[in-house]
Design an enzyme around this catalytic site. Structure first.
Site, PDB file in Angstrom:
ATOM      1  N   GLY A  14     -36.285  17.448 -27.440  1.00  0.00           N
ATOM      2  CA  GLY A  14     -37.154  18.625 -27.615  1.00  0.00           C
ATOM      3  C   GLY A  14     -38.596  18.294 -27.287  1.00  0.00           C
ATOM      4  O   GLY A  14     -39.082  17.227 -27.653  1.00  0.00           O
ATOM      5  N   ARG A  75     -31.990  17.466 -22.648  1.00  0.00           N
ATOM      6  CA  ARG A  75     -31.053  16.759 -23.518  1.00  0.00           C
ATOM      7  C   ARG A  75     -29.881  16.423 -22.596  1.00  0.00           C
ATOM      8  O   ARG A  75     -29.094  17.293 -22.254  1.00  0.00           O
ATOM      9  CB  ARG A  75     -30.604  17.657 -24.670  1.00  0.00           C
ATOM     10  CG  ARG A  75     -31.764  18.129 -25.574  1.00  0.00           C
ATOM     11  CD  ARG A  75     -31.226  18.660 -26.889  1.00  0.00           C
ATOM     12  NE  ARG A  75     -32.224  19.396 -27.654  1.00  0.00           N
ATOM     13  CZ  ARG A  75     -33.089  18.830 -28.500  1.00  0.00           C
ATOM     14  NH1 ARG A  75     -33.097  17.525 -28.651  1.00  0.00           N
ATOM     15  NH2 ARG A  75     -33.947  19.567 -29.171  1.00  0.00           N
ATOM     16  N   ASP A 106     -35.025  10.629 -32.178  1.00  0.00           N
ATOM     17  CA  ASP A 106     -34.042   9.560 -32.409  1.00  0.00           C
ATOM     18  C   ASP A 106     -32.893   9.568 -31.396  1.00  0.00           C
ATOM     19  O   ASP A 106     -32.375   8.511 -31.032  1.00  0.00           O
ATOM     20  CB  ASP A 106     -33.549   9.533 -33.864  1.00  0.00           C
ATOM     21  CG  ASP A 106     -32.917  10.849 -34.283  1.00  0.00           C
ATOM     22  OD1 ASP A 106     -33.037  11.849 -33.530  1.00  0.00           O
ATOM     23  OD2 ASP A 106     -32.302  10.883 -35.365  1.00  0.00           O
ATOM     24  N   THR A 128     -41.593  14.090 -31.661  1.00  0.00           N
ATOM     25  CA  THR A 128     -40.770  15.212 -32.127  1.00  0.00           C
ATOM     26  C   THR A 128     -41.516  15.910 -33.258  1.00  0.00           C
ATOM     27  O   THR A 128     -42.164  15.252 -34.069  1.00  0.00           O
ATOM     28  CB  THR A 128     -39.374  14.773 -32.648  1.00  0.00           C
ATOM     29  OG1 THR A 128     -38.814  15.836 -33.445  1.00  0.00           O
ATOM     30  CG2 THR A 128     -39.409  13.527 -33.520  1.00  0.00           C
ATOM     31  N   ASP A 130     -40.251  17.096 -35.765  1.00  0.00           N
ATOM     32  CA  ASP A 130     -39.500  16.996 -37.022  1.00  0.00           C
ATOM     33  C   ASP A 130     -39.981  15.901 -37.983  1.00  0.00           C
ATOM     34  O   ASP A 130     -39.659  15.949 -39.166  1.00  0.00           O
ATOM     35  CB  ASP A 130     -38.007  16.752 -36.729  1.00  0.00           C
ATOM     36  CG  ASP A 130     -37.386  17.857 -35.888  1.00  0.00           C
ATOM     37  OD1 ASP A 130     -37.936  18.968 -35.876  1.00  0.00           O
ATOM     38  OD2 ASP A 130     -36.360  17.597 -35.229  1.00  0.00           O
ATOM     39  N   ASP A 132     -38.798  12.964 -38.357  1.00  0.00           N
ATOM     40  CA  ASP A 132     -37.553  12.545 -39.019  1.00  0.00           C
ATOM     41  C   ASP A 132     -37.067  11.177 -38.550  1.00  0.00           C
ATOM     42  O   ASP A 132     -35.875  10.895 -38.589  1.00  0.00           O
ATOM     43  CB  ASP A 132     -36.469  13.607 -38.763  1.00  0.00           C
ATOM     44  CG  ASP A 132     -36.171  13.779 -37.277  1.00  0.00           C
ATOM     45  OD1 ASP A 132     -36.941  13.280 -36.433  1.00  0.00           O
ATOM     46  OD2 ASP A 132     -35.145  14.409 -36.953  1.00  0.00           O
ATOM     47  N   ARG A 157     -47.799  36.222 -45.423  1.00  0.00           N
ATOM     48  CA  ARG A 157     -48.177  36.475 -46.831  1.00  0.00           C
ATOM     49  C   ARG A 157     -49.013  37.752 -46.965  1.00  0.00           C
ATOM     50  O   ARG A 157     -48.891  38.476 -47.954  1.00  0.00           O
ATOM     51  CB  ARG A 157     -48.925  35.276 -47.418  1.00  0.00           C
ATOM     52  CG  ARG A 157     -49.170  35.416 -48.909  1.00  0.00           C
ATOM     53  CD  ARG A 157     -49.937  34.233 -49.464  1.00  0.00           C
ATOM     54  NE  ARG A 157     -49.102  33.057 -49.695  1.00  0.00           N
ATOM     55  CZ  ARG A 157     -48.259  32.926 -50.719  1.00  0.00           C
ATOM     56  NH1 ARG A 157     -48.111  33.913 -51.580  1.00  0.00           N
ATOM     57  NH2 ARG A 157     -47.560  31.827 -50.876  1.00  0.00           N
ATOM     58  N   ARG A 174     -34.435  20.398 -37.898  1.00  0.00           N
ATOM     59  CA  ARG A 174     -33.039  19.940 -37.773  1.00  0.00           C
ATOM     60  C   ARG A 174     -32.495  19.606 -39.165  1.00  0.00           C
ATOM     61  O   ARG A 174     -32.475  20.494 -40.004  1.00  0.00           O
ATOM     62  CB  ARG A 174     -32.959  18.733 -36.840  1.00  0.00           C
ATOM     63  CG  ARG A 174     -31.571  18.502 -36.265  1.00  0.00           C
ATOM     64  CD  ARG A 174     -31.579  17.338 -35.319  1.00  0.00           C
ATOM     65  NE  ARG A 174     -32.291  17.636 -34.085  1.00  0.00           N
ATOM     66  CZ  ARG A 174     -31.759  18.280 -33.042  1.00  0.00           C
ATOM     67  NH1 ARG A 174     -30.512  18.686 -33.100  1.00  0.00           N
ATOM     68  NH2 ARG A 174     -32.452  18.515 -31.968  1.00  0.00           N
ATOM     69  N   ALA A 189     -46.033  28.192 -51.110  1.00  0.00           N
ATOM     70  CA  ALA A 189     -44.764  28.919 -51.213  1.00  0.00           C
ATOM     71  C   ALA A 189     -44.280  28.944 -52.661  1.00  0.00           C
ATOM     72  O   ALA A 189     -44.498  27.993 -53.418  1.00  0.00           O
ATOM     73  CB  ALA A 189     -43.719  28.252 -50.328  1.00  0.00           C
ATOM     74  N   GLN A 255     -43.076  27.134 -33.222  1.00  0.00           N
ATOM     75  CA  GLN A 255     -43.525  25.915 -33.912  1.00  0.00           C
ATOM     76  C   GLN A 255     -43.607  24.723 -32.983  1.00  0.00           C
ATOM     77  O   GLN A 255     -44.176  23.702 -33.305  1.00  0.00           O
ATOM     78  CB  GLN A 255     -42.522  25.528 -35.011  1.00  0.00           C
ATOM     79  CG  GLN A 255     -42.472  26.448 -36.162  1.00  0.00           C
ATOM     80  CD  GLN A 255     -41.156  26.306 -36.919  1.00  0.00           C
ATOM     81  OE1 GLN A 255     -41.089  25.627 -37.920  1.00  0.00           O
ATOM     82  NE2 GLN A 255     -40.107  26.946 -36.452  1.00  0.00           N
TER      83      GLN A 255
END
Ligand code: F6P
Length: 323
Positions: A14, A75, A106, A128, A130, A132, A157, A174, A189, A255
């Site tokens: 991505g 990908r 990853d 990325t 993420d 992650d 909001r 993900r 939130a 995003q």
């Protein structure tokens, strides 16, 4: 005496804001050190099919502030077979590449590891949204994605508050809740639901709304990580059991795009330079990362084997501040 003359750089998986800043750093640090730098288009697919382009210092002019990736990405399924990996290494050797820099997540690092397992020198840079990848505290694109998502929630909001509604905002990530927990805290939130929470730890939306109303709240923002899913069921429960009008917003690809923040541009620049210096130092099969505030590198296989559970404290803080 340096043993490498030509390096190549590609982006894979991505796209993430700041990938261009990383490409720019690799290209310019390479040229600064008298290396020939090739760009590979469309990730590992391009490597496999010899889609190379020579990069000059000017090829990366005016790219620092641009989202996406000027080298494009993919990908690749074809690449992830032993034959594909071998063919890609042969293409790279044919073009005289002595070392490859892979910017991605990853999945891309697993491709990098496969190439290095057959003896091809590769350095990975984490890119990325993420965040992650356990062997690094930071991945390029994360901060921009957080800011984009936070601004979106701030806007949502306004309407939630004007109409006394509940909005369930689904964010990317993900299987990781890193985006959700940080956006949830940053946007205040009322509840955050992430995959890292055990089932019994996940806030019960009906309870959150009823308790909130009792404490004087009139509207609710629920940040839901895409890795948990189930937004429709949550909406149905909220409406049926509390009567509050509920909407779902899936933030999606907005995003992932946009101009990178200062943090992403600077991180990408530091990591890009580190990757080239790692190759120049004769090292290969490394992932560049951030650890305790410093850019470092770690063996790819070792890096991929690391597991890092989410800090429980941040989950607790998020819950405590949402009263
Ligand atoms: O890894 C980045 C990411 O945007 C994830 O947050 C998301 O789950 C995934 O990519 C979406 O992938 P695709 O671009 O293949 O739809």
């Amino acid at each position: 005496l340096k043993s490498i003359n030509t390096i190549a750089v590609l982006t894979s998986g991505g796209d993430a804001p700041g990938m261009n800043a990383a490409i720019r750093a690799v290209v310019r640090e390479g040229i600064f050190n008298d290396l020939k730098v090739l760009g590979v288009r469309k990730g590992f697919n391009g490597l496999l099919h010899g889609d190379f382009v020579e990069m000059t210092a000017r090829s990366v002019s005016d790219t620092l502030g641009r989202g996406g990736t000027i080298l494009q990405t993919a990908r690749s399924h074809e690449f992830h077979s032993p034959e594909g990996v071998k063919a890609a290494a042969e293409q790279a050797k044919y073009f005289g590449v002595d070392g490859l820099v892979v910017i991605g997540g990853d999945g891309s690092f697993r491709g990098a590891r496969d190439l290095s397992d057959i003896g091809f020198p590769v350095i990975g840079i984490p890119g990325t949204i993420d965040n992650d990848i356990p062997c690094t505290d930071y991945t390029i694109g994360f901060d921009t994605a957080l800011n984009t998502a936070m601004q979106a929630v701030d806007k949502i909001r306004d309407t939630a508050s004007s109409h006394h509604r509940c909005n369930i905002v689904e964010v990317m990530g993900r299987n990781s809740g890193q985006i959700a927990i940080n956006v949830g805290i940053a946007s205040g939130a009322e509840a955050i639901i992430i995959p890292e929470m055990k089932l019994e730890e996940r806030p019960d939306i009906v309870n959150v709304i009823n308790e909130g109303i009792r404490r004087g709240k009139t509207h609710f923002i629920i940040v839901l990580a895409e890795g948990v899913g189930g937004s429709e069921e949550l909406k149905a429960r909220a409406e049926q059991e509390t009567g509050i009008d509920t909407r779902i917003n899936v933030l999606g690809y907005m995003q992932r795009g946009g101009s990178p923040t200062v943090q992403d541009r600077v991180m990408a620049s530091l990591m890009g330079v580190h990757a080239v210096q790692t190759l120049l130092a004769g090292k290969s099969s490394r992932i560049v990362g951030l650890k305790e505030g410093k850019v470092y590198d770690i063996d790819i296989a070792e890096g991929l084997a690391i597991q890092k559970p989410m800090d429980r404290k941040i989950i607790e803080i998020a819950m405590n501040l949402s009263i």
